[in-house]
Design an enzyme around this catalytic site. Structure first.
Site, PDB file in Angstrom:
ATOM      1  N   VAL A   1       0.813  -1.102   0.254  1.00 49.99           N
ATOM      2  CA  VAL A   1       0.008   0.008  -0.089  1.00 49.99           C
ATOM      3  C   VAL A   1       0.857   1.374   0.106  1.00 49.99           C
ATOM      4  CG1 VAL A   1      -1.906   1.282   1.227  1.00 49.99           C
ATOM      5  CG2 VAL A   1      -1.736  -1.454   1.274  1.00 49.99           C
ATOM      6  N   LYS A   2       0.772   1.952  -1.002  1.00 44.79           N
ATOM      7  CA  LYS A   2       1.519   3.157  -1.445  1.00 44.79           C
ATOM      8  C   LYS A   2       1.081   4.427  -0.539  1.00 44.79           C
ATOM      9  CE  LYS A   2       4.427   5.177  -4.881  1.00 44.79           C
ATOM     10  NZ  LYS A   2       4.415   5.345  -6.421  1.00 44.79           N
ATOM     11  N   VAL A   3       1.548   4.989   0.429  1.00 41.08           N
ATOM     12  CA  VAL A   3       0.647   5.901   1.117  1.00 41.08           C
ATOM     13  C   VAL A   3       1.491   7.438   1.159  1.00 41.08           C
ATOM     14  CG1 VAL A   3      -0.036   6.572   3.550  1.00 41.08           C
ATOM     15  CG2 VAL A   3       0.036   4.192   2.719  1.00 41.08           C
TER      16      VAL A   3
END
Length: 217
Positions: free
Chosen positions: A86-88
């Site tokens: 998950v790219k945050v």
């Protein structure tokens, strides 16, 4: 150093995979749009398609910028495939979300990092990867590679497990320099990877070998 390709183009991902050296993929909404991938269902299916091509991690970016929204999107993305990271974004609620995901065993990539301080926060929160954007720093006459070097020093000082993912790699020398400095991962276009194959003396040498071979027939 791991090699990731930064694209949503399935043909380019397959080509990099066929080289036998690809370790993962990063992408974002802009890259999806570039390939004409729009709409939630199409984007989800595209992430699944990418995971079917590569064996390594695939970074999938959330759109939300509030904590609850990031958590909702991130958990949905993580359920798509066990390769999804998950790219945050590097924002306050992003750091909170990275801590939440870390505690849940969900891998994360903290993106849009432009300072050592931001990289420290990402590591403290338990990010799997931190993505300093070296090319974008170069664009504003700042040494992006120096940022990688400084983060490497700090992470080594405190044995942080977060991997340094050199993002916004623009060309082949960026790849080589990141390897010299000690980046754990680099992500860039296919051209930056294929550029490593090229050297004029290789071409000249191969041409001579083939010419000599034909003379001996």
């Amino acid at each position: 150093m791991k090699f990731f390709i930064d694209t949503a183009n399935l043909d380019q991902i397959k080509e990099a995979q066929d080289l036998g050296i690809l370790d993962g993929v990063t992408t974002n909404p802009s890259l999806m749009a570039k390939e004409g991938i729009t709409g939630e269902e199409n984007i989800i299916n595209h992430y699944k398609a990418i995971c079917e091509i590569v064996d390594g991690d695939v970074s999938a970016e959330v759109i939300a910028t509030d904590f609850d929204g990031i958590i909702k999107e991130g958990e949905a993305l993580a359920k798509l495939h066990n390769q999804i990271v998950v790219k945050v974004p590097m924002i306050k609620d992003g750091i909170k979300a990275i801590k939440y995901f870390s505690d849940k065993g969900i891998k994360t990539n903290c993106t849009l990092v432009f300072s050592v301080g931001q990289a420290i926060l990402a590591a403290k929160a338990g990010a799997t990867y931190v993505s300093p954007f070296i090319g974008r720093l170069d664009d504003i006459s700042t040494d992006g590679l120096n940022l990688i070097e400084e983060i490497r020093l700090v992470y080594d000082n405190y044995m942080f497990e977060t991997e340094i993912l050199a993002a916004s790699v623009r060309h082949t020398m960026h790849v080589v320099d990141c390897a010299k400095i000690g980046a754990d991962v680099m992500t860039g276009p296919l051209s930056s990877i294929e550029g490593l194959l090229k050297h004029p003396l290789t071409d000249i040498g191969l041409e001579k070998f083939l010419a000599d071979h034909h003379k001996n027939k």
